[in-house]
Design an enzyme around this catalytic site. Sequence first.
Site, PDB file in Angstrom:
ATOM      1  N   GLY A 150       0.845  -1.213   0.000  1.00 20.92           N
ATOM      2  CA  GLY A 150       0.000   0.000   0.000  1.00 20.92           C
ATOM      3  C   GLY A 150       0.868   1.245   0.000  1.00 20.92           C
ATOM      4  O   GLY A 150       0.466   2.304   0.490  1.00 20.92           O
ATOM      5  N   LYS A 185     -10.363  -5.108  10.998  1.00 18.82           N
ATOM      6  CA  LYS A 185      -8.996  -5.053  11.548  1.00 18.82           C
ATOM      7  C   LYS A 185      -8.802  -6.155  12.598  1.00 18.82           C
ATOM      8  O   LYS A 185      -7.729  -6.749  12.716  1.00 18.82           O
ATOM      9  CB  LYS A 185      -8.694  -3.655  12.097  1.00 18.82           C
ATOM     10  CG  LYS A 185      -8.501  -2.630  10.974  1.00 18.82           C
ATOM     11  CD  LYS A 185      -8.190  -1.211  11.449  1.00 18.82           C
ATOM     12  CE  LYS A 185      -7.927  -0.299  10.228  1.00 18.82           C
ATOM     13  NZ  LYS A 185      -7.698   1.105  10.563  1.00 18.82           N
ATOM     14  N   ARG A 226      -6.135  -9.236  12.742  1.00 17.73           N
ATOM     15  CA  ARG A 226      -5.342  -9.545  13.950  1.00 17.73           C
ATOM     16  C   ARG A 226      -5.445 -11.029  14.297  1.00 17.73           C
ATOM     17  O   ARG A 226      -4.457 -11.672  14.637  1.00 17.73           O
ATOM     18  CB  ARG A 226      -5.850  -8.738  15.155  1.00 17.73           C
ATOM     19  CG  ARG A 226      -5.412  -7.304  15.166  1.00 17.73           C
ATOM     20  CD  ARG A 226      -5.725  -6.689  16.522  1.00 17.73           C
ATOM     21  NE  ARG A 226      -5.351  -5.287  16.557  1.00 17.73           N
ATOM     22  CZ  ARG A 226      -5.300  -4.547  17.657  1.00 17.73           C
ATOM     23  NH1 ARG A 226      -5.618  -5.095  18.825  1.00 17.73           N
ATOM     24  NH2 ARG A 226      -4.945  -3.285  17.626  1.00 17.73           N
TER      25      ARG A 226
HETATM   26  P1  NDP Z   1      -5.360   4.923   1.042  1.00 24.75           P
HETATM   27  O1  NDP Z   1      -6.800   5.127   0.740  1.00 24.75           O
HETATM   28  O2  NDP Z   1      -4.440   6.029   0.744  1.00 24.75           O
HETATM   29  O3  NDP Z   1      -4.912   3.589   0.275  1.00 24.75           O
HETATM   30  C1  NDP Z   1      -3.713   2.947   0.611  1.00 24.75           C
HETATM   31  C2  NDP Z   1      -3.330   1.941  -0.412  1.00 24.75           C
HETATM   32  O4  NDP Z   1      -4.189   0.810  -0.413  1.00 24.75           O
HETATM   33  C3  NDP Z   1      -3.400   2.375  -1.869  1.00 24.75           C
HETATM   34  O5  NDP Z   1      -2.401   3.292  -2.186  1.00 24.75           O
HETATM   35  C4  NDP Z   1      -3.224   1.047  -2.567  1.00 24.75           C
HETATM   36  O6  NDP Z   1      -1.855   0.661  -2.533  1.00 24.75           O
HETATM   37  C5  NDP Z   1      -3.960   0.111  -1.624  1.00 24.75           C
HETATM   38  N1  NDP Z   1      -5.215  -0.268  -2.284  1.00 24.75           N
HETATM   39  C6  NDP Z   1      -6.257   0.521  -2.569  1.00 24.75           C
HETATM   40  N2  NDP Z   1      -7.176  -0.179  -3.245  1.00 24.75           N
HETATM   41  C7  NDP Z   1      -6.694  -1.426  -3.389  1.00 24.75           C
HETATM   42  C8  NDP Z   1      -7.162  -2.612  -4.001  1.00 24.75           C
HETATM   43  N3  NDP Z   1      -8.345  -2.649  -4.645  1.00 24.75           N
HETATM   44  N4  NDP Z   1      -6.399  -3.700  -3.964  1.00 24.75           N
HETATM   45  C9  NDP Z   1      -5.225  -3.666  -3.341  1.00 24.75           C
HETATM   46  N5  NDP Z   1      -4.709  -2.573  -2.753  1.00 24.75           N
HETATM   47  C10 NDP Z   1      -5.445  -1.473  -2.769  1.00 24.75           C
HETATM   48  O7  NDP Z   1      -5.205   4.484   2.575  1.00 24.75           O
HETATM   49  P2  NDP Z   1      -4.904   5.390   3.839  1.00 24.75           P
HETATM   50  O8  NDP Z   1      -3.478   5.782   3.844  1.00 24.75           O
HETATM   51  O9  NDP Z   1      -5.951   6.439   3.914  1.00 24.75           O
HETATM   52  O10 NDP Z   1      -5.195   4.365   5.031  1.00 24.75           O
HETATM   53  C11 NDP Z   1      -4.174   3.543   5.574  1.00 24.75           C
HETATM   54  C12 NDP Z   1      -4.588   3.115   6.982  1.00 24.75           C
HETATM   55  O11 NDP Z   1      -4.709   4.264   7.823  1.00 24.75           O
HETATM   56  C13 NDP Z   1      -5.918   2.378   7.065  1.00 24.75           C
HETATM   57  O12 NDP Z   1      -5.807   1.310   7.986  1.00 24.75           O
HETATM   58  C14 NDP Z   1      -6.879   3.417   7.594  1.00 24.75           C
HETATM   59  O13 NDP Z   1      -7.962   2.858   8.321  1.00 24.75           O
HETATM   60  C15 NDP Z   1      -5.971   4.254   8.471  1.00 24.75           C
HETATM   61  N6  NDP Z   1      -6.415   5.661   8.580  1.00 24.75           N
HETATM   62  C16 NDP Z   1      -6.416   6.255   9.811  1.00 24.75           C
HETATM   63  C17 NDP Z   1      -6.793   7.580   9.941  1.00 24.75           C
HETATM   64  C18 NDP Z   1      -6.735   8.241  11.270  1.00 24.75           C
HETATM   65  O14 NDP Z   1      -7.100   9.420  11.389  1.00 24.75           O
HETATM   66  N7  NDP Z   1      -6.260   7.574  12.300  1.00 24.75           N
HETATM   67  C19 NDP Z   1      -7.243   8.372   8.792  1.00 24.75           C
HETATM   68  C20 NDP Z   1      -7.135   7.677   7.541  1.00 24.75           C
HETATM   69  C21 NDP Z   1      -6.743   6.361   7.468  1.00 24.75           C
HETATM   70  P3  NDP Z   1      -0.923   0.464  -3.822  1.00 24.75           P
HETATM   71  O15 NDP Z   1      -1.706   0.911  -5.016  1.00 24.75           O
HETATM   72  O16 NDP Z   1       0.252   1.297  -3.513  1.00 24.75           O
HETATM   73  O17 NDP Z   1      -0.636  -0.981  -3.835  1.00 24.75           O
END
Ligand code: NDP
Length: 309
Positions: A7, A135, A139
Amino acid sequence: MKVLVVGGTGYMGKRIVKASLAGGHTTYVLRRQEIGVDIEKLQTLLSFKADGARLVEASFDDHRSLVEAVQLVDIIVSAISGVHFRSHHILLQLKLVQAIKEAGNIKRFVPSEFGIDPSKMSHALEPGKETFDEKMRVRKAIEDANIPFTYVSANCFAGYFVGGLCQPGKITPSWESVSLLGDGNVRAIFVDEDDIAAYTIRMMNDPRTLNKTVYIRPPENILSQRQVVGHWEKLINRVLEKTSISGENFLTIMKGMDHAQQAGLGHYYHIFYEGCLTNFDIGDDGEEASELYPEINYVRVDEYLKRYL
Ligand code: NDP
């Protein structure tokens, strides 16, 4: 260490890649075959490569390719998507867990969490509960497979929460007014996203964090919404007009929204009405990041807010 970031082109993932490279680790980034002609993603991946990362081609639909990617490294950090209004693929990590189990070489897996501790959210509101349930399923799979892990509870990403003065649907601060959630006095915890990445990279091979949850609770960033607003008011040298929305009204408004918005608002409810980030002490199965790594000079909320001036 050799680290694989899954990701890696995402909002959090790209910061993890950068922090891993900055930490001097041999950094691999998963390049999914499915990205097709997504030119932005490819350019991001190529920029990582130019900075010294190694790109590994694999697919979640091709188990063998995942196993081969996993076999290249010691540690895996996943930042796969998990926000309903962006994209939600937490359960894809079950395939990654299968690959890690088969490869048998991984010394630490950090799954995509980076938010509210899901183990404390069995009472959460639907539909946002899905995030926590998924999640927790990941785990369980990790623990059933005896994979060494660290779970990161990063609390509120500053970009989402500080920028909008904790108001759902807002990511920039107003110069005029703010809507307080309840009395605005419930404490939450705010963390700069680059700091989350820096802490994650520090903890991923630390024996003190093995099989533990690490909470990122920078002491000066444990603040109520009113205190966040207060920092902003000081910076702009004016007082915002304040209205307040009761918990009951918040839930009523939430019910009229679409699925993705309801999921997000539910999380806001738990944070700002219930106090789910601060209403418990860290137990023996947890550690606190700023205590473990006092050398990381984390960004304070008032500093963070200066970027919006
Ligand atoms: P993003 O929406 O930016 O996505 C992260 C990556 O997931 C993408 O870049 C891609 O990776 C991969 N992805 C997306 N769609 C698919 C798919 N169909 N198949 C496979 N891989 C896919 O994620 P965030 O950075 O927003 O979220 C990351 C974590 O942070 C999550 O667990 C979220 O719950 C958490 N979070 C927490 C927040 C907080 O305030 N505490 C706020 C936002 C998120 P690639 O294309 O590079 O392979």
